[in-house]
Scaffold this motif. Structure first.
Motif, mmCIF file in Angstrom:
data_model
loop_
_atom_site.group_PDB
_atom_site.id
_atom_site.type_symbol
_atom_site.label_atom_id
_atom_site.label_comp_id
_atom_site.label_asym_id
_atom_site.label_seq_id
_atom_site.Cartn_x
_atom_site.Cartn_y
_atom_site.Cartn_z
ATOM 1 N N THR A 77 -17.671 -24.211 9.401
ATOM 2 C CA THR A 77 -16.560 -24.055 10.178
ATOM 3 C C THR A 77 -16.754 -22.930 11.307
ATOM 4 N N CYS A 78 -17.531 -21.795 10.879
ATOM 5 C CA CYS A 78 -17.893 -20.884 12.307
ATOM 6 C C CYS A 78 -18.547 -21.880 13.334
ATOM 7 N N LEU A 79 -19.599 -22.637 12.833
ATOM 8 C CA LEU A 79 -20.328 -23.213 13.897
ATOM 9 C C LEU A 79 -19.626 -24.281 14.681
ATOM 10 N N THR A 80 -18.519 -24.955 13.986
ATOM 11 C CA THR A 80 -17.535 -25.665 14.748
ATOM 12 C C THR A 80 -16.933 -24.892 15.532
ATOM 13 N N ALA A 81 -16.340 -23.701 15.439
ATOM 14 C CA ALA A 81 -15.577 -22.877 16.333
ATOM 15 C C ALA A 81 -16.683 -22.462 17.593
ATOM 16 N N LEU A 82 -17.796 -22.166 17.252
ATOM 17 C CA LEU A 82 -18.628 -21.848 18.138
ATOM 18 C C LEU A 82 -18.879 -22.897 19.345
ATOM 19 N N THR A 83 -19.010 -24.116 18.962
ATOM 20 C CA THR A 83 -19.201 -25.058 19.892
ATOM 21 C C THR A 83 -17.822 -25.391 21.011
ATOM 22 N N HIS A 84 -16.488 -24.855 20.566
ATOM 23 C CA HIS A 84 -15.419 -24.891 21.320
ATOM 24 C C HIS A 84 -15.283 -23.511 22.371
ATOM 25 N N HIS A 85 -16.011 -22.455 22.228
ATOM 26 C CA HIS A 85 -15.771 -21.215 22.818
ATOM 27 C C HIS A 85 -17.151 -20.688 23.152
ATOM 28 N N SER A 86 -17.027 -19.736 24.516
ATOM 29 C CA SER A 86 -18.290 -19.136 25.000
ATOM 30 C C SER A 86 -18.328 -17.790 24.063
ATOM 31 N N ARG A 87 -19.510 -17.322 24.063
ATOM 32 C CA ARG A 87 -20.146 -16.165 23.114
ATOM 33 C C ARG A 87 -18.869 -14.922 23.579
ATOM 34 N N ARG A 88 -18.714 -14.054 22.734
ATOM 35 C CA ARG A 88 -18.149 -12.792 23.093
ATOM 36 C C ARG A 88 -19.072 -11.707 23.508
ATOM 37 N N VAL A 89 -18.744 -10.810 24.320
ATOM 38 C CA VAL A 89 -19.796 -9.799 25.019
ATOM 39 C C VAL A 89 -18.878 -8.606 24.908
ATOM 40 N N LEU A 90 -19.676 -7.491 25.438
ATOM 41 C CA LEU A 90 -19.393 -5.848 25.705
ATOM 42 C C LEU A 90 -19.941 -6.123 27.068
ATOM 43 N N PRO A 91 -19.088 -4.963 27.907
ATOM 44 C CA PRO A 91 -19.428 -4.654 29.362
ATOM 45 C C PRO A 91 -20.868 -4.846 29.772
ATOM 46 N N SER A 92 -21.849 -4.165 28.457
ATOM 47 C CA SER A 92 -23.002 -3.989 28.864
ATOM 48 C C SER A 92 -23.802 -5.332 29.086
ATOM 49 N N GLY A 93 -23.124 -6.423 28.352
ATOM 50 C CA GLY A 93 -23.736 -7.711 28.316
ATOM 51 C C GLY A 93 -23.391 -8.531 29.711
ATOM 52 N N LEU A 94 -22.668 -8.177 30.837
ATOM 53 C CA LEU A 94 -22.293 -8.807 31.892
ATOM 54 C C LEU A 94 -23.120 -8.280 33.049
ATOM 55 N N GLY A 95 -23.945 -7.336 32.917
ATOM 56 C CA GLY A 95 -24.594 -6.918 34.146
ATOM 57 C C GLY A 95 -25.298 -5.410 34.113
ATOM 58 N N ALA A 96 -25.690 -4.827 35.071
ATOM 59 C CA ALA A 96 -26.673 -3.712 35.119
ATOM 60 C C ALA A 96 -25.476 -2.332 34.880
ATOM 61 N N PRO A 97 -26.109 -1.335 34.646
ATOM 62 C CA PRO A 97 -25.122 0.017 34.671
ATOM 63 C C PRO A 97 -24.911 0.445 36.151
ATOM 64 N N GLU A 98 -23.598 0.997 36.051
ATOM 65 C CA GLU A 98 -23.135 1.506 37.434
ATOM 66 C C GLU A 98 -23.736 2.820 37.621
ATOM 67 N N PRO A 99 -24.673 2.994 39.044
ATOM 68 C CA PRO A 99 -25.308 4.124 39.150
ATOM 69 C C PRO A 99 -24.361 5.303 39.892
ATOM 70 N N ASP A 100 -23.019 4.920 40.269
ATOM 71 C CA ASP A 100 -22.280 5.813 40.802
ATOM 72 C C ASP A 100 -21.015 6.038 40.111
#
Length: 336
Positions: A77-100
């Motif tokens: 059932t989980c595998l079926t659900a995963l075919t319909h949605h993108s993966r979940r992330v944390l902010p660090s999974g979306l790009g590099a850290p902010e230096p400022d």
């Protein structure tokens, strides 16, 4: 005239189904949470699992244990659900850290699916637990960094890794659950382990101090925040500490950026924040409230700490007032 009560056969079947399956609900919830990274999604899948199991219970022939049978249904059932949605992330999974550290936090675009925290209380021992070992299994490998790393694996890799390495099912059992071969399970497990080693935090980042030491660090963190004491926070954070907060893409790596950012954008004045200790994902956490002009405190979200023997390694903050109810806290406190 007295008549002997007659229990309908469907009611008897229902009682038997509950007795046979209910002891595994908590560990199935933990399993689905690991797979999906979301308490909401995991809850929905567990409900669907029990509905499917109820419908198929008459045909269950006992070729495997009830527990194994339920895990097969839940995993697929989980595998079926995963075919319909993108993966979940944390902010660090979306790009590099902010230096400022003076940069304003940038909200994520609509549609980003975030990892959600879960309260430890959901996976503690309960009266329905038939096997104490199953409760221990449900508490392991729930730490946020590890759950986030799992989301980078394919659905099948995720399932095989969790079923084999976390839940200790045999390779033939996993093959039967997923409708594949034992050889395929072994190959998938090897690839999943290799990928996870590339993603998972170093051993020192997930090694916990003793419970009293971790609780003491949490108390100090709460006091520093409530007193708007940036110097105290700097003392608590490791030099390589990271800070991220949903729903923002902006995150920071290193004490030298985390503390100035908190001082500039978050801390405010003493009394602006109220924090109450709790636990999430087998980590110390603080339910956070923001002070209003009326001197009441409204739920803001949750901060989850990764505490090591040398200080706080990571702060995951979740701006989500609804977490107060999930963690058993009131939505409003006050007046102060």
């Amino acid at each position: 005239m007295n008549r002997e009560a007659v229990v309908p056969e469907s009611a008897m079947d229902g009682e038997e189904f509950v007795r046979a399956t209910e002891p595994y609900r908590r560990e199935l919830l933990a399993h689905c949470y690991r797979m999906l990274g979301s308490f909401d999604d995991a809850t929905d899948v567990v409900q669907e699992t029990y509905l499917r199991a109820w419908r198929a219970y008459d045909a269950f022939e006992g070729r495997s244990s009830v527990r194994t049978w339920l895990y097969r249904i839940a995993t697929n059932t989980c595998l079926t659900a995963l075919t319909h949605h993108s993966r979940r992330v944390l902010p660090s999974g979306l790009g590099a850290p902010e230096p400022d550290p003076t940069a304003a936090p940038v909200p994520a675009a609509p549609g980003v699916r975030w990892i959600q925290p879960v309260p430890d209380a959901l996976f503690g021992p309960g009266t329905e637990a038939a096997d104490p070992a199953s409760v221990v299994l449900a508490r392991e490998d729930l730490r946020l960094a590890l759950v986030a790393s799992l989301q980078y694996l394919s659905g099948t890799q995720r399932a095989v890794l969790i079923l084999r390495d976390v839940l200790a099912f045999t390779a033939p059992e996993v093959a039967a659950m997923l409708g594949t071969t034992t050889a395929a399970v072994k190959s998938t497990l090897q690839r999943a382990r290799t990928r996870l080693r590339q993603l998972a935090p170093a051993a020192e980042d997930i090694t916990q101090p003793t419970a009293p030491e971790a609780h003491h660090v949490l108390d100090q963190y709460i006091a520093a925040f409530q007193n708007a004491d940036a110097s105290a926070l700097e003392h608590l954070l490791r030099r390589d500490a990271t800070l991220e907060a949903t729903p923002f893409t902006t995150w920071f790596a290193g004490n030298h950026t985390c503390v100035p950012y908190l001082r500039t954008w978050v801390l405010g004045s003493p009394g602006d924040w109220l924090m109450l200790p709790t636990r999430a994902n087998n980590q110390p956490a603080a339910m956070t409230y923001a002070r209003t002009p009326q001197a009441t405190y409204h739920a803001y979200g949750l901060a989850v700490l990764t505490v090591t023997t040398t200080g706080i390694r990571h702060i995951h903050a979740f701006h989500d007032p609804s977490l107060a109810e999930l963690f058993g806290f009131p939505p409003t406190i006050g007046p102060a």
